[in-house]
Write a protein that holds these residues in place. Structure first.
Motif, short mmCIF file in Angstrom:
data_model
loop_
_atom_site.label_atom_id
_atom_site.label_comp_id
_atom_site.label_asym_id
_atom_site.label_seq_id
_atom_site.Cartn_x
_atom_site.Cartn_y
_atom_site.Cartn_z
N GLY A 406 43.50 -15.28 182.38
CA GLY A 406 44.92 -14.98 182.34
C GLY A 406 45.74 -15.89 183.24
N SER A 407 46.80 -15.31 183.81
CA SER A 407 47.77 -16.11 184.56
C SER A 407 47.29 -16.59 185.91
CB SER A 407 49.06 -15.29 184.75
OG SER A 407 49.73 -15.14 183.52
N THR A 408 46.07 -16.25 186.31
CA THR A 408 45.54 -16.87 187.53
C THR A 408 45.45 -18.39 187.34
OG1 THR A 408 43.23 -16.57 186.84
CG2 THR A 408 44.24 -14.81 188.17
N MET A 409 45.47 -18.86 186.09
CA MET A 409 45.45 -20.31 185.81
C MET A 409 46.75 -20.97 186.25
SD MET A 409 42.80 -21.93 184.70
CE MET A 409 43.61 -23.41 184.12
N LYS A 410 47.82 -20.20 186.41
CA LYS A 410 49.10 -20.80 186.78
C LYS A 410 49.03 -21.49 188.14
CE LYS A 410 51.82 -17.52 184.04
NZ LYS A 410 52.61 -16.27 184.03
N ALA A 411 48.11 -21.05 188.99
CA ALA A 411 47.96 -21.69 190.30
C ALA A 411 47.59 -23.16 190.15
CB ALA A 411 46.90 -20.96 191.11
N PHE A 412 46.79 -23.49 189.14
CA PHE A 412 46.37 -24.87 188.94
C PHE A 412 47.49 -25.71 188.33
CE2 PHE A 412 42.78 -21.96 188.60
CZ PHE A 412 42.05 -22.36 189.72
N THR A 413 48.36 -25.05 187.56
CA THR A 413 49.55 -25.73 187.05
C THR A 413 50.49 -26.05 188.20
OG1 THR A 413 49.35 -24.47 184.98
CG2 THR A 413 51.47 -25.55 185.41
N VAL A 414 50.63 -25.10 189.14
CA VAL A 414 51.45 -25.34 190.33
C VAL A 414 50.90 -26.53 191.11
CG1 VAL A 414 52.13 -24.39 192.57
CG2 VAL A 414 52.23 -22.96 190.53
N ALA A 415 49.58 -26.55 191.34
CA ALA A 415 48.96 -27.63 192.11
C ALA A 415 49.16 -28.97 191.41
CB ALA A 415 47.49 -27.34 192.31
N ALA A 416 48.99 -29.01 190.09
CA ALA A 416 49.18 -30.26 189.35
C ALA A 416 50.62 -30.72 189.42
CB ALA A 416 48.73 -30.07 187.90
N ALA A 417 51.55 -29.77 189.33
CA ALA A 417 52.98 -30.11 189.38
C ALA A 417 53.36 -30.69 190.74
CB ALA A 417 53.82 -28.88 189.07
N ILE A 418 52.91 -30.03 191.81
CA ILE A 418 53.22 -30.52 193.16
C ILE A 418 52.59 -31.88 193.39
CG2 ILE A 418 52.95 -30.04 195.63
CD1 ILE A 418 53.09 -27.06 194.97
N SER A 419 51.38 -32.07 192.88
CA SER A 419 50.71 -33.37 193.01
C SER A 419 51.50 -34.48 192.36
CB SER A 419 49.31 -33.32 192.38
OG SER A 419 48.47 -32.42 193.06
N LYS A 420 52.26 -34.15 191.31
CA LYS A 420 53.08 -35.13 190.62
C LYS A 420 54.45 -35.30 191.26
CE LYS A 420 51.09 -35.24 185.99
NZ LYS A 420 51.07 -36.71 185.86
N GLY A 421 54.69 -34.56 192.36
CA GLY A 421 55.97 -34.70 193.06
C GLY A 421 57.04 -33.76 192.60
N ILE A 422 56.70 -32.79 191.77
CA ILE A 422 57.70 -31.81 191.32
C ILE A 422 58.03 -30.87 192.47
CG2 ILE A 422 58.09 -29.86 189.76
CD1 ILE A 422 56.51 -31.35 187.65
N ASP A 686 60.77 -30.64 198.60
CA ASP A 686 61.85 -31.28 197.84
C ASP A 686 61.34 -32.13 196.69
OD1 ASP A 686 63.57 -30.12 199.64
OD2 ASP A 686 63.75 -31.91 200.90
N GLY A 687 60.05 -32.45 196.70
CA GLY A 687 59.47 -33.25 195.64
C GLY A 687 59.76 -34.73 195.79
N ASP A 688 59.29 -35.47 194.84
CA ASP A 688 59.46 -36.92 194.84
C ASP A 688 60.17 -37.29 193.55
OD1 ASP A 688 59.31 -39.61 195.31
OD2 ASP A 688 57.21 -39.80 194.71
N ARG A 689 61.47 -37.05 193.53
CA ARG A 689 62.24 -37.23 192.30
C ARG A 689 62.69 -38.68 192.14
NH1 ARG A 689 65.36 -31.50 191.86
NH2 ARG A 689 64.63 -30.63 193.81
#
Length: 755
Positions: A406-422, A686-689
């Motif tokens: 289930g949505s426990t997978m969202k944690a890995f989406t968060v990690a991938a997003a932050i890794s990309k500077g989001i 703040d990310g890397d925009r």
């Protein structure tokens, strides 16, 4: 002439050897082979046997029981083929040594390998009685026979080692001579006392002392020693747990023999004869195997890991044999205090008779040490029991293989997003329902899409930031975020944190709904992955076996703590901030917060409520709890399923699995030092925009080329939108140009319909 001399030489060797053998009783009537047994034996056959006899006995190590220990050294399981614990002669009481010598070979210290006098006496008594009344084998000969039986690996070899034939007796005779020349009398006696069978599954004097009297070989008393010495002749027939009367009669024979030899005084004999044989209530059974352990599921998983270790043997069969016979000491990471806390949670929130099952695994961040593993259905084959471990992957017969997470997978989406500077405040308009039919999602091998996919939220939507979307577990936000980040980035992040399909052991599928749950995931896998966030991005392989020692206390090579920096520390700090919001007031895990701990976590509910999760962590510990239907085909938990004896009317990650997680973690963290998460850096928050170049009014090809040159990934939306721009030109992008986006982000270009 040469042949005649050779024949005479053979004959002399034969005559000499047979004379000694007969005189020693090796071939005597009533001992093993009757005299008549030689009547039909040709001399050439006997000569051949004599000349081919080995001159030395290759003694293999005796089977010794192995132990599996908790982290604090407490024995949690014993594994053996024979319950044996060898000890040196100095650890065996003198009275025990005297008792065994008195009844089995009173002239042991006086004769060589063969006791001529004792053998002839036994032969005469047996011939007079017409059957076997007294044995003539010396302790050395008995030790040889036992060693040959121990050495036998097949039924045929065991038969040869015990067969009533002159060849076997001659072999024992040759071996006995070799043993006497190789070892001292004390060494032979020590080896004999450690190998012999004392009945009721106890091999060796130490195991026997523990079994019958709950004492040690060093502390055996006269009546106790006499009982054990008497058992050697017939371990089953004189076993006191089978017949107290026969056991006492045999014990008293030993005591009287010791008195006859003046080994003990009349007073000692009288006192010993009046002593009860055993106290049946004090007979100590040594449990064998994981099924007898207090922690059977954890134990079986430990054994499965040991059987994967080539240092224990070339094949799995070799390793299993060594594990049960090598006298190994296996230390594990099991923390009995934390295990107790986790078990208390299972006991409080579930019942073994529930139709749903619950399971919890607790892992230490920064080491991967698996501290606890519990489940609601106990070990066994009976009603409401199971042999499946619901916490682990299907890598061995007892591994269940997990549930969709289930949505426990969202944690890995968060990690991938932050890794990309989001940035953490990255906003996406997230309506209650969204149409993703036909939308393209980037995978590691190309693109994927679902022709008919219109997911919706079960919680709050709106124009949300990443932190807010995590707090409410907003599906439409994370689906759009995963499209922008790309499924490949999410899959690689999850894989780096030890996530894979617990059924197939293959990587997780890269499907459009990946962020909402995918594949089959285990509590062990998920708790260890979340432990990586707690450890600031340091991933460690799950570890249960921390040390293996052989019977000489020498270490055996075994995998140790194995860690890597899977995420940048600042990325993990950002994830911790996002998932901490889940446990703040108003968050889906807000009711699960406790104490002054820094806590973070994530709920998970799979489609049709077939399983619900809560995974969370403090800097000290991470845990994952699941409640699921474990019967095929899986069904909705809210339909005819119970937990804690009550119908599950509204299964949720926070309300159903969450209490299990909270109670376990609250007890596990009790008494541990208070630690804090590291606040994310401003650059992480703040990310890397990067600036998105202006492309309004451009045709699709020009717009795509310009965006790609700026370092972005591009997808042209299929549906056109209302816009003052010319038809077929760029109306706007998502994200908007004014927001910017991290380099490599997916920019969705929307074309104008000209209205």
């Amino acid at each position: 002439m040469r042949t005649d001399r050779g024949g005479r030489s053979k004959t002399r060797a034969l005559v000499t050897f047979l004379a000694v053998s007969v005189m020693s009783g090796a071939l005597a009537a009533g001992l093993a082979v009757p005299f008549a047994g030689l009547a039909g034996v040709g001399s050439e056959k006997v000569v051949e046997t004599v000349q081919t006899l080995p001159r030395e006995l290759e003694i293999e190590p005796v089977a010794v029981r192995s132990r599996i220990l908790a982290a604090d050294g407490t024995v949690i399981a014993t594994l053996y083929e024979q319950n044996r614990l060898p000890v040196p002669l100095s650890y065996i009481s003198p009275i025990m040594r005297k008792a065994i010598v008195a009844i089995e070979d009173s002239r042991f210290y006086e004769h060589g390998a063969l006791d001529l006098k004792g053998t002839l006496r036994a032969m005469l008594r047996n011939q007079t009685a017409g059957d076997v009344q007294q044995g003539g084998s010396s302790i050395t000969q008995q030790y040889v026979k036992l060693s040959l039986v121990e050495k036998a690996k097949t039924a045929e070899e065991r038969h040869r080692a015990t067969a009533v034939t002159y060849e076997r007796k001659l072999t024992e005779l040759r071996y006995a001579i070799a043993v006497e020349s190789q070892y001292s009398k004390d060494e032979i006696l020590e080896r004999y006392l450690n190998v012999v069978n004392f009945g009721d599954g106890a091999y060796g004097v130490q195991a026997a002392a523990q079994h019958y009297f709950r004492t040690t070989a060093k502390n055996l008393t006269l009546p106790q020693a006499a009982l054990l010495a008497g058992l050697v002749k017939n371990p089953t027939g004189y076993d006191p747990t089978n017949s107290m009367a026969r056991a006492k009669a045999r014990r008293d024979v030993v005591i009287r023999r010791m008195l006859e030899l003046k080994v003990i005084s009349p007073h000692q004999a009288n006192v010993a004869l009046k002593t009860p044989v055993i106290d049946p209530d004090r007979v100590l059974k040594v449990p064998n195997g994981c099924a007898s352990s207090k922690y059977p599921f954890y134990c079986e998983y430990v054994v499965s890991k040991l059987l994967q270790n080539p240092a224990l043997g070339r094949t799995v069969k070799d390793r299993e044999h060594y594990l049960k016979t090598g006298g190994l000491t296996v230390t594990t990471s099991l923390d009995r205090r934390i295990q107790k806390a986790a078990q208390a949670s299972i006991d409080e929130h579930s019942k073994r008779t529930d139709s749903a099952v619950a399971a919890i695994t607790v892992v230490e961040p920064g080491t991967g040490l698996v501290k606890a593993m519990v489940q609601s259905r106990p070990y066994g084959r009976g009603s409401f029991q199971t042999a499946y471990n619901y916490n682990v992957e299907k890598s061995y017969p007892g591994g269940f293989g997990g549930f969709q997470n289930g949505s426990t997978m969202k944690a890995f989406t968060v990690a991938a997003a932050i890794s990309k500077g989001i940035p953490l405040d990255y906003r996406i308009n997230s309506p209650q329902q969204i149409n993703l039919s036909g939308k393209k999602f980037r995978t590691c091998t190309g693109w994927t899409r679902d022709p008919d996919y219109t997911p919706q939220n079960s919680t709050q939507g709106g124009n949300l930031t990443m932190v807010e979307a995590a707090r409410y577990s907003t599906n439409t936000y994370f689906l759009q975020l995963s499209q922008r980040v790309g499924l490949c980035a999410i899959a690689k992040t999850a894989q780096a944190l030890g996530m894979y399909n617990g059924q197939t052991l293959e990587p997780l599928d890269q499907v459009i709904s990946m962020t909402l749950g995918v594949g089959y995931v285990t509590p062990l896998m998920l708790s260890n992955a979340y432990a990586t966030f707690a450890a600031r991005g340091k991933y460690c392989k799950p570890l249960l076996v921390t040390a293996v020692l052989d019977k000489s206390r020498r270490p055996i090579k075994t995998p140790g703590i194995e860690c890597k920096q899977a995420l940048k520390p600042e990325v993990a700090d950002g994830v911790n901030r996002v998932l901490s919001a889940v446990m703040e007031p108003g968050g889906t895990g807000g009711r699960l917060n406790f104490g002054n701990w820094d806590l973070a976590g994530k709920t998970g509910t799979i489609q049709e409520n077939k399983a619900v999760w809560y995974a969370g962590y403090a800097p000290n510990l991470a845990a994952a709890a699941v409640v699921a239907d474990a019967n095929l085909p899986y069904t909705n938990l809210m339909y005819r399923h119970t937990l804690d004896g009550r119908d599950i009317s509204d299964p949720t990650g926070s309300g159903t699995a969450g209490p299990l997680w909270r109670t376990a973690m609250e007890g596990a963290l009790d008494g541990m030092s208070l630690r804090r998460f590291v606040a994310p850096r401003p650059t992480t928050a703040d990310g890397d925009r990067q600036e998105i170049p202006p492309i309004h009014g451009l045709n699709p090809d020009e717009a795509e080329d310009k965006l790609r040159q700026a370092g972005f990934d591009v997808v042209i939306a299929d549906d056109r939108v209302r816009s003052p721009e010319n038809e077929g030109t760029v109306a706007y992008t998502d994200p908007r140009a004014r927001e910017g986006a991290p380099e490599g982000s997916l920019i969705t270009v929307y074309l104008s319909d000209g209205d």
